[in-house]
Design a protein around this motif. Structure first.
Motif, PDB file in Angstrom:
ATOM      1  N   ARG A  82     -25.499 -13.111  22.250  1.00 25.25           N
ATOM      2  CA  ARG A  82     -26.034 -13.696  21.688  1.00 25.25           C
ATOM      3  C   ARG A  82     -26.794 -15.288  21.833  1.00 25.25           C
ATOM      4  N   ALA A  83     -27.424 -15.088  22.353  1.00 25.61           N
ATOM      5  CA  ALA A  83     -27.799 -16.554  23.620  1.00 25.61           C
ATOM      6  C   ALA A  83     -28.352 -16.967  22.192  1.00 25.61           C
ATOM      7  N   GLY A  84     -28.638 -18.403  22.497  1.00 21.92           N
ATOM      8  CA  GLY A  84     -29.745 -18.803  20.851  1.00 21.92           C
ATOM      9  C   GLY A  84     -28.368 -18.995  20.142  1.00 21.92           C
ATOM     10  N   GLN A  85     -27.580 -18.445  19.606  1.00 20.38           N
ATOM     11  CA  GLN A  85     -26.733 -18.597  18.257  1.00 20.38           C
ATOM     12  C   GLN A  85     -25.777 -19.607  18.531  1.00 20.38           C
ATOM     13  N   GLN A  86     -25.822 -20.053  17.131  1.00 22.58           N
ATOM     14  CA  GLN A  86     -24.569 -20.963  17.248  1.00 22.58           C
ATOM     15  C   GLN A  86     -23.375 -20.810  17.406  1.00 22.58           C
ATOM     16  N   LEU A  87     -22.405 -21.131  18.095  1.00 16.76           N
ATOM     17  CA  LEU A  87     -20.656 -20.705  18.723  1.00 16.76           C
ATOM     18  C   LEU A  87     -19.973 -21.016  17.597  1.00 16.76           C
ATOM     19  N   SER A  88     -19.132 -20.597  16.317  1.00 19.38           N
ATOM     20  CA  SER A  88     -18.295 -20.581  15.532  1.00 19.38           C
ATOM     21  C   SER A  88     -16.936 -21.188  15.984  1.00 19.38           C
ATOM     22  N   GLY A  89     -16.385 -22.549  16.055  1.00 20.91           N
ATOM     23  CA  GLY A  89     -15.450 -22.400  16.663  1.00 20.91           C
ATOM     24  C   GLY A  89     -13.873 -21.792  16.245  1.00 20.91           C
ATOM     25  N   SER A  90     -14.635 -20.912  15.014  1.00 19.17           N
ATOM     26  CA  SER A  90     -12.941 -19.766  15.078  1.00 19.17           C
ATOM     27  C   SER A  90     -13.328 -18.943  15.433  1.00 19.17           C
ATOM     28  N   SER A  91     -14.452 -18.637  16.371  1.00 15.73           N
ATOM     29  CA  SER A  91     -14.876 -18.155  17.758  1.00 15.73           C
ATOM     30  C   SER A  91     -13.694 -17.837  18.869  1.00 15.73           C
ATOM     31  N   VAL A  92     -13.436 -19.090  19.483  1.00 15.21           N
ATOM     32  CA  VAL A  92     -12.454 -19.854  20.010  1.00 15.21           C
ATOM     33  C   VAL A  92     -11.684 -20.372  20.097  1.00 15.21           C
ATOM     34  N   GLY A  93     -10.593 -20.349  19.051  1.00 17.50           N
ATOM     35  CA  GLY A  93      -9.968 -20.587  18.601  1.00 17.50           C
ATOM     36  C   GLY A  93     -10.078 -22.120  18.328  1.00 17.50           C
ATOM     37  N   VAL A  94     -10.996 -23.005  18.037  1.00 15.49           N
ATOM     38  CA  VAL A  94     -11.502 -24.464  17.871  1.00 15.49           C
ATOM     39  C   VAL A  94     -11.828 -23.906  16.153  1.00 15.49           C
ATOM     40  N   ASN A  95     -10.626 -25.556  15.609  1.00 11.82           N
ATOM     41  CA  ASN A  95     -10.956 -26.581  13.971  1.00 11.82           C
ATOM     42  C   ASN A  95     -12.254 -27.150  14.031  1.00 11.82           C
ATOM     43  N   ARG A  96     -13.499 -26.442  14.584  1.00  7.05           N
ATOM     44  CA  ARG A  96     -14.812 -27.170  14.180  1.00  7.05           C
ATOM     45  C   ARG A  96     -15.455 -25.646  14.106  1.00  7.05           C
ATOM     46  N   GLU A  97     -16.709 -26.492  12.985  1.00  7.88           N
ATOM     47  CA  GLU A  97     -17.675 -24.844  12.579  1.00  7.88           C
ATOM     48  C   GLU A  97     -18.567 -24.521  13.554  1.00  7.88           C
ATOM     49  N   ASN A  98     -19.354 -24.965  14.118  1.00  9.58           N
ATOM     50  CA  ASN A  98     -20.449 -24.917  14.757  1.00  9.58           C
ATOM     51  C   ASN A  98     -20.056 -25.548  16.334  1.00  9.58           C
ATOM     52  N   MET A  99     -20.158 -25.085  16.997  1.00  9.29           N
ATOM     53  CA  MET A  99     -19.650 -25.740  18.941  1.00  9.29           C
ATOM     54  C   MET A  99     -21.105 -26.093  19.388  1.00  9.29           C
ATOM     55  N   GLY A 100     -21.824 -25.130  19.167  1.00  6.63           N
ATOM     56  CA  GLY A 100     -23.319 -25.503  19.545  1.00  6.63           C
ATOM     57  C   GLY A 100     -24.168 -24.157  20.014  1.00  6.63           C
ATOM     58  N   PRO A 380     -20.256 -22.328  27.812  1.00 10.92           N
ATOM     59  CA  PRO A 380     -20.719 -20.867  27.525  1.00 10.92           C
ATOM     60  C   PRO A 380     -21.861 -21.254  26.141  1.00 10.92           C
ATOM     61  N   MET A 381     -22.382 -23.027  26.121  1.00 11.76           N
ATOM     62  CA  MET A 381     -23.226 -23.599  25.431  1.00 11.76           C
ATOM     63  C   MET A 381     -23.598 -24.140  26.027  1.00 11.76           C
ATOM     64  N   ALA A 382     -25.370 -24.548  25.253  1.00  7.34           N
ATOM     65  CA  ALA A 382     -26.049 -24.911  26.218  1.00  7.34           C
ATOM     66  C   ALA A 382     -26.540 -26.968  26.022  1.00  7.34           C
ATOM     67  N   GLU A 383     -26.621 -27.015  26.657  1.00  7.71           N
ATOM     68  CA  GLU A 383     -26.685 -28.962  26.839  1.00  7.71           C
ATOM     69  C   GLU A 383     -27.964 -29.104  27.447  1.00  7.71           C
ATOM     70  N   ASP A 415     -14.250 -13.933  25.173  1.00  5.13           N
ATOM     71  CA  ASP A 415     -15.649 -13.149  25.047  1.00  5.13           C
ATOM     72  C   ASP A 415     -17.090 -14.882  25.512  1.00  5.13           C
ATOM     73  N   PHE A 416     -16.850 -15.249  25.292  1.00  5.25           N
ATOM     74  CA  PHE A 416     -17.925 -16.478  25.772  1.00  5.25           C
ATOM     75  C   PHE A 416     -17.255 -17.506  27.363  1.00  5.25           C
ATOM     76  N   GLY A 417     -16.210 -17.001  27.724  1.00 10.81           N
ATOM     77  CA  GLY A 417     -15.877 -18.081  28.781  1.00 10.81           C
ATOM     78  C   GLY A 417     -15.396 -19.217  28.598  1.00 10.81           C
ATOM     79  N   TYR A 418     -14.971 -19.385  27.014  1.00 11.57           N
ATOM     80  CA  TYR A 418     -14.590 -20.784  26.462  1.00 11.57           C
ATOM     81  C   TYR A 418     -12.983 -20.758  26.718  1.00 11.57           C
ATOM     82  N   ALA A 419     -11.913 -19.814  26.839  1.00  9.91           N
ATOM     83  CA  ALA A 419     -11.189 -20.471  26.460  1.00  9.91           C
ATOM     84  C   ALA A 419      -9.667 -19.119  27.460  1.00  9.91           C
ATOM     85  N   PRO A 420      -8.787 -18.952  28.534  1.00 11.54           N
ATOM     86  CA  PRO A 420      -8.224 -18.009  28.656  1.00 11.54           C
ATOM     87  C   PRO A 420      -7.660 -17.238  27.915  1.00 11.54           C
ATOM     88  N   VAL A 421      -7.224 -15.970  27.798  1.00 14.30           N
ATOM     89  CA  VAL A 421      -6.630 -15.105  26.891  1.00 14.30           C
ATOM     90  C   VAL A 421      -6.210 -14.756  27.718  1.00 14.30           C
TER      91      VAL A 421
END
Length: 469
Positions: A82-100, A380-383, A415-421
């Motif tokens: 999914r490289a290049g796509q926007q990470l949705s906060g709901s995918s990683v348990g964060v209350n934000r629509e777009n993470m980057g 996992p998001m680009a800067e 799946d993105f290396g954002y937070a421990p599961v």
């Protein structure tokens, strides 16, 4: 009162004894007793662990800046897909629509050893030791700024001045050597907390780390400050130290108890003895050419870190309890993460592999715990299109030797290396586990300061027993 006739001037103790029916003196005696009790705990177990240790010493390999876990030890196929796509906060348990925007890893991963540990192609030498590694993929901490994160890694807290991990180890176990300190830090960071990262804070001063050089200085040029006196020979220095110590002892007797003076006395004696031992240990000429080659000494880009790792091995075999080896501030890849990781891994891969092999062939790895890691990982998001930002929410560290299970991967991130599961390990849990492997109970290793008992893990921390052999 007649001229030239004066009432005797009381000292404070006399005043407390005679006023208010002596209640003041009773209070003072209680306070001094508490202070004496606190200092008598400078070695609460007199160098004896609380229980049978699995390790006698720790070598901590600190990668200053924060390596990217998703590029080194925690492969994420979904991240690449999914490289290049926007990470949705709901995918990683964060209350934000777009993470980057997601940034995939350009590096190949393979499983190594009987345990099938996943390691990036950037560590070809280290991968040969896969069955010695216990990879912790579920670390998390607080502090997205380097300063806070470094202090949490090194001292457990960032909001108060606290003793460093090495100082607590020194306090609990002391040194195995009469001529070397218990805690040595090689090329320590001068920024992001500086001396606090190896300081003793309210512990007796004898437990502060002895610094060799700094991260910005090649270790071949590093020295221990004031190790030699160019004006006095050894006999003259001994007489000078004896004079100073007699004055210190006299002051201490008048003070009843003073941890600062006790630490000063201890440090003077240790410093005098170090003059004969430290130069011999720091010299690498007594090592064989094969050993130099094993660590990558005399070659680039491995020479500097190879020297640091070889020094760590020499200090370990000479009785130092806690040795930290630090890179320069070069793992902070806000841009060009691919190029940066290629360069930094090339500097440390061979020296770390050499250290593990050398410890093993000398029979030291079984009771030496080697720890690799940093203050946090990377997003996992680009800067800046090709870089990664700071990421304390989830990252990787590994251990080897010293009673941990080799060929093991513990914990996992999403799946993105954002937070421990699975099996999250907080920084306090890591500290509790390090002390446990040394035979120290993190809840019992305390020091009375400012009216309460302090410990490395504060009121937190759980030992991760599952990773132990």
């Amino acid at each position: 009162m007649k001229c030239n006739e004066f009432e005797p001037v009381w000292n404070r103790r006399e005043m407390l004894r005679t006023s208010a029916c002596g209640l003041g003196q009773i209070a003072l005696a209680s306070m001094l007793s508490e202070s004496a009790s606190a200092f008598s705990g400078a070695h609460p177990t007199d160098g004896t662990p609380h229980f049978a240790p699995r390790a006698k010493r720790i070598i901590f390999l600190f990668m200053w800046g924060g390596p990217s876990h998703v590029d080194l030890f925690d492969p994420k196929p979904e991240l690449n897909a999914r490289a290049g796509q926007q990470l949705s906060g709901s995918s990683v348990g964060v209350n934000r629509e777009n993470m980057g925007e997601l940034l995939g890893s350009p590096f190949q991963f393979q499983q190594h050893g009987e345990g099938g540990v996943w390691i990036s192609e950037l560590f070809p030498e280290l991968s040969q030791h896969a069955d010695r590694l216990c990879v912790l993929r579920s670390l998390h901490t607080e502090g997205s700024a380097h300063g806070e994160a470094l202090l949490r890694l090194h001292t457990g807290q960032a909001n108060l001045v606290r003793p460093s991990v090495g100082a607590w180890v020194s306090y609990g176990l002391g040194s195995e050597s009469a001529n070397l300190p218990a805690f040595i830090t090689i090329s320590p960071p001068r920024g992001h907390g500086g001396v606090q990262n190896y300081g003793s804070a309210f512990l007796p001063a004898a437990h502060q780390g002895t610094a060799i050089g700094s991260a910005e200085t090649p270790v071949s040029q590093a020295v221990v400050s004031n190790l030699r006196n160019p004006r006095l020979n050894t006999d003259q220095q001994r007489r000078q130290v004896d004079l100073i110590q007699s004055l210190n002892q006299s002051h201490l007797r008048q003070s009843v108890t003073d941890p600062t003076i006790e630490g000063l006395i201890s440090n003077y004696e240790l410093a005098f003895r170090m003059q004969s031992t430290m130069p011999q240990v720091m010299g690498l000429d007594d090592e064989t050419p094969a050993t130099h080659e094993m660590y990558g000494i005399g070659e680039e880009p491995t020479d500097n870190f190879g020297r640091q790792c070889l020094l760590a091995r020499k200090f370990a075999e000479n009785g130092v309890r806690y040795i930290q080896v630090s890179t320069d501030y070069t793992w902070d890849h806000h841009q060009k993460v691919q190029e940066g990781l290629v360069g930094e891994c090339a500097k440390v891969d061979r020296p770390i592999s050499g250290l593990l092999a050398d410890l093993d062939q000398r029979g030291l790895l079984d009771d030496t715990l080697v720890v690799w890691g940093a203050e946090f990982g990377r997003t996992p998001m680009a800067e800046n299109k090709d870089g990664r930002n700071h990421h304390p929410q989830g990252f990787t560290m590994w251990m080897a030797g010293g009673g941990v299970r080799g060929g093991m991967t513990y914990g996992s991130t999403d799946d993105f290396g954002y937070a421990p599961v699975e099996n999250p390990v907080h920084m306090h849990d890591l500290h509790a586990t390090l002390l446990h492997l040394l035979g120290l109970d993190h809840e019992k290793l305390t020091y009375t300061h400012a009216g309460r008992n302090f410990r490395l893990t504060d009121v937190y921390g759980n030992v991760v027993h599952d990773i132990m052999a």
